[in-house]
Design an enzyme around this catalytic site. Sequence first.
Site, PDB file in Angstrom:
ATOM      1  N   LYS A  18      11.913  -4.817   1.407  1.00 28.67           N
ATOM      2  CA  LYS A  18      13.161  -5.517   1.773  1.00 28.67           C
ATOM      3  C   LYS A  18      13.685  -6.361   0.606  1.00 28.67           C
ATOM      4  CE  LYS A  18      11.085  -7.730   5.174  1.00 28.67           C
ATOM      5  NZ  LYS A  18       9.692  -7.238   5.061  1.00 28.67           N
ATOM      6  N   ARG A  67      13.433 -12.106  13.010  1.00 26.63           N
ATOM      7  CA  ARG A  67      12.096 -11.552  13.207  1.00 26.63           C
ATOM      8  C   ARG A  67      11.652 -11.637  14.661  1.00 26.63           C
ATOM      9  NH1 ARG A  67      10.249 -12.530   7.516  1.00 26.63           N
ATOM     10  NH2 ARG A  67       8.184 -11.671   7.343  1.00 26.63           N
ATOM     11  N   ARG A 107       1.475  -6.776  -5.780  1.00 29.06           N
ATOM     12  CA  ARG A 107       2.767  -7.409  -6.069  1.00 29.06           C
ATOM     13  C   ARG A 107       2.638  -8.653  -6.951  1.00 29.06           C
ATOM     14  NH1 ARG A 107       6.474  -8.837  -1.129  1.00 29.06           N
ATOM     15  NH2 ARG A 107       4.510  -9.616  -0.311  1.00 29.06           N
ATOM     16  N   ARG A 159       1.559 -14.207  -4.595  1.00 26.64           N
ATOM     17  CA  ARG A 159       1.683 -15.032  -3.391  1.00 26.64           C
ATOM     18  C   ARG A 159       0.334 -15.290  -2.743  1.00 26.64           C
ATOM     19  NH1 ARG A 159       6.582 -12.290  -0.010  1.00 26.64           N
ATOM     20  NH2 ARG A 159       5.216 -12.900   1.710  1.00 26.64           N
ATOM     21  N   ARG A 192      -0.002 -10.576   9.328  1.00 25.52           N
ATOM     22  CA  ARG A 192       1.459 -10.420   9.252  1.00 25.52           C
ATOM     23  C   ARG A 192       1.907  -9.134   9.934  1.00 25.52           C
ATOM     24  NH1 ARG A 192       1.479 -11.116   3.022  1.00 25.52           N
ATOM     25  NH2 ARG A 192       3.640 -10.479   2.963  1.00 25.52           N
TER      26      ARG A 192
HETATM   27  P1  AP5 Z   1       8.881  -6.241  -1.519  1.00 26.98           P
HETATM   28  O1  AP5 Z   1      10.268  -5.794  -1.800  1.00 26.98           O
HETATM   29  O2  AP5 Z   1       8.430  -7.538  -2.095  1.00 26.98           O
HETATM   30  O3  AP5 Z   1       8.578  -6.156   0.057  1.00 26.98           O
HETATM   31  P2  AP5 Z   1       9.143  -7.015   1.271  1.00 26.98           P
HETATM   32  O4  AP5 Z   1       9.510  -6.076   2.365  1.00 26.98           O
HETATM   33  O5  AP5 Z   1      10.199  -7.961   0.803  1.00 26.98           O
HETATM   34  O6  AP5 Z   1       7.804  -7.740   1.677  1.00 26.98           O
HETATM   35  P3  AP5 Z   1       7.433  -9.247   1.979  1.00 26.98           P
HETATM   36  O7  AP5 Z   1       5.927  -9.316   1.951  1.00 26.98           O
HETATM   37  O8  AP5 Z   1       8.164 -10.202   1.071  1.00 26.98           O
HETATM   38  O9  AP5 Z   1       7.928  -9.399   3.394  1.00 26.98           O
HETATM   39  P4  AP5 Z   1       7.460 -10.375   4.410  1.00 26.98           P
HETATM   40  O10 AP5 Z   1       8.424 -10.035   5.459  1.00 26.98           O
HETATM   41  O11 AP5 Z   1       6.043 -10.371   4.804  1.00 26.98           O
HETATM   42  O12 AP5 Z   1       7.569 -11.794   3.630  1.00 26.98           O
HETATM   43  P5  AP5 Z   1       8.608 -12.948   3.733  1.00 26.98           P
HETATM   44  O13 AP5 Z   1       8.674 -13.589   2.398  1.00 26.98           O
HETATM   45  O14 AP5 Z   1       9.858 -12.514   4.399  1.00 26.98           O
HETATM   46  O15 AP5 Z   1       7.882  -5.073  -2.018  1.00 26.98           O
HETATM   47  C1  AP5 Z   1       6.484  -5.220  -1.930  1.00 26.98           C
HETATM   48  C2  AP5 Z   1       5.836  -4.564  -3.176  1.00 26.98           C
HETATM   49  O16 AP5 Z   1       6.056  -3.146  -3.120  1.00 26.98           O
HETATM   50  C3  AP5 Z   1       6.431  -5.047  -4.514  1.00 26.98           C
HETATM   51  O17 AP5 Z   1       5.387  -5.152  -5.452  1.00 26.98           O
HETATM   52  C4  AP5 Z   1       7.425  -3.937  -4.909  1.00 26.98           C
HETATM   53  O18 AP5 Z   1       7.546  -3.807  -6.316  1.00 26.98           O
HETATM   54  C5  AP5 Z   1       6.782  -2.706  -4.285  1.00 26.98           C
HETATM   55  N1  AP5 Z   1       7.782  -1.746  -3.785  1.00 26.98           N
HETATM   56  C6  AP5 Z   1       8.928  -2.031  -3.112  1.00 26.98           C
HETATM   57  N2  AP5 Z   1       9.584  -0.900  -2.779  1.00 26.98           N
HETATM   58  C7  AP5 Z   1       8.809   0.133  -3.252  1.00 26.98           C
HETATM   59  C8  AP5 Z   1       8.957   1.559  -3.204  1.00 26.98           C
HETATM   60  N3  AP5 Z   1      10.022   2.143  -2.615  1.00 26.98           N
HETATM   61  N4  AP5 Z   1       7.977   2.314  -3.779  1.00 26.98           N
HETATM   62  C9  AP5 Z   1       6.898   1.718  -4.364  1.00 26.98           C
HETATM   63  N5  AP5 Z   1       6.715   0.379  -4.452  1.00 26.98           N
HETATM   64  C10 AP5 Z   1       7.656  -0.402  -3.890  1.00 26.98           C
HETATM   65  O19 AP5 Z   1       7.879 -13.940   4.772  1.00 26.98           O
HETATM   66  C11 AP5 Z   1       6.725 -14.655   4.416  1.00 26.98           C
HETATM   67  C12 AP5 Z   1       6.333 -15.557   5.575  1.00 26.98           C
HETATM   68  O20 AP5 Z   1       7.377 -16.502   5.859  1.00 26.98           O
HETATM   69  C13 AP5 Z   1       6.079 -14.866   6.925  1.00 26.98           C
HETATM   70  O21 AP5 Z   1       4.768 -14.337   7.024  1.00 26.98           O
HETATM   71  C14 AP5 Z   1       6.341 -16.024   7.911  1.00 26.98           C
HETATM   72  O22 AP5 Z   1       5.227 -16.900   7.956  1.00 26.98           O
HETATM   73  C15 AP5 Z   1       7.497 -16.762   7.265  1.00 26.98           C
HETATM   74  N6  AP5 Z   1       8.816 -16.280   7.726  1.00 26.98           N
HETATM   75  C16 AP5 Z   1       9.784 -15.718   6.935  1.00 26.98           C
HETATM   76  N7  AP5 Z   1      10.859 -15.401   7.667  1.00 26.98           N
HETATM   77  C17 AP5 Z   1      10.595 -15.767   8.942  1.00 26.98           C
HETATM   78  C18 AP5 Z   1      11.318 -15.661  10.164  1.00 26.98           C
HETATM   79  N8  AP5 Z   1      12.552 -15.129  10.196  1.00 26.98           N
HETATM   80  N9  AP5 Z   1      10.727 -16.123  11.292  1.00 26.98           N
HETATM   81  C19 AP5 Z   1       9.495 -16.693  11.273  1.00 26.98           C
HETATM   82  N10 AP5 Z   1       8.737 -16.796  10.148  1.00 26.98           N
HETATM   83  C20 AP5 Z   1       9.288 -16.339   8.989  1.00 26.98           C
END
Ligand code: AP5
Length: 216
Positions: free
Chosen positions: A14, A88, A127, A161, A172
């Site tokens: 994402k 979410r 990552r 991270r 997660r």
């Molecule tokens: P990346 O693009 O970083 O993946 P992502 O989907 O953004 O993954 P996240 O881990 O950031 O999502 P998340 O939802 O767990 O974390 P968030 O920060 O939102 O890609 C991942 C890796 O794969 C990278 O190394 C990239 O290079 C590689 N890659 C990407 N695409 C690829 C492809 N096509 N092919 C190969 N490699 C690829 O949330 C963190 C925490 O915050 C949550 O756990 C929660 O505690 C809190 N939080 C955030 N939002 C909320 C909410 N709305 N409600 C409640 N809690 C929340």
Amino acid sequence: MTNIILLGPPGAGKGTQARRLVEEWDMVQLSTGDMLKEAIAQGTELGKQVEGIMARGELVTDEIVIGLIEEKLNGDLPGGVIFDGFPRTLAQADALADLLAKMGQRLDAVIEMQVDDDVLVERVTGRSTCGNCGEVYHDVTKPQPADGKCSVCGASDFRRRPDDNEESLRKRLMEYYKKTSPLIGYYYAKGDLTGVNGLADIETVAGDIKKVLDKR
Ligand code: AP5
């Protein structure tokens, strides 16, 4: 003005795709995960409140994240918004619908990034992110440049991270299936949902998302 949601489990890509859309479509990326991480880095009250929750891989409360999004939606958003990691829960989805309606706006698309759980461990544990501009790298699929400098901003402050370990990822993922995956049916029923193959390489996924946006 275009408003979209990128929906998918942790590591689905994402953030990677949101950053490309910002460059190509002049949209604003609203990542609740990034906002919360910034609060932790700055040591704010909010940061202290959510640090442990996030490290354990649990969701923070709806009230907190809805408040963060509401604040950002009051700002200047000329090209539209990419919601990355929000909503979410069903309560967050309803709140977003209300906020957009109040602004006289609507969602143009909800893009579900479809991936297999097996690849997520590799994606998340490999990552790293530029601490200056947020560019996302991966040890295998998108390695950091050999000169040790970010290809976007030239900084050499790469970070990993604290929640990017297998144990936290399992939690997660469980949170995703219990609380977030019902949104797939919710947006399907509203006629907003389009799936893209998130297992394809980064360029191909970007092309598939572009096709969805071009069709609107
Ligand atoms: P990346 O693009 O970083 O993946 P992502 O989907 O953004 O993954 P996240 O881990 O950031 O999502 P998340 O939802 O767990 O974390 P968030 O920060 O939102 O890609 C991942 C890796 O794969 C990278 O190394 C990239 O290079 C590689 N890659 C990407 N695409 C690829 C492809 N096509 N092919 C190969 N490699 C690829 O949330 C963190 C925490 O915050 C949550 O756990 C929660 O505690 C809190 N939080 C955030 N939002 C909320 C909410 N709305 N409600 C409640 N809690 C929340």
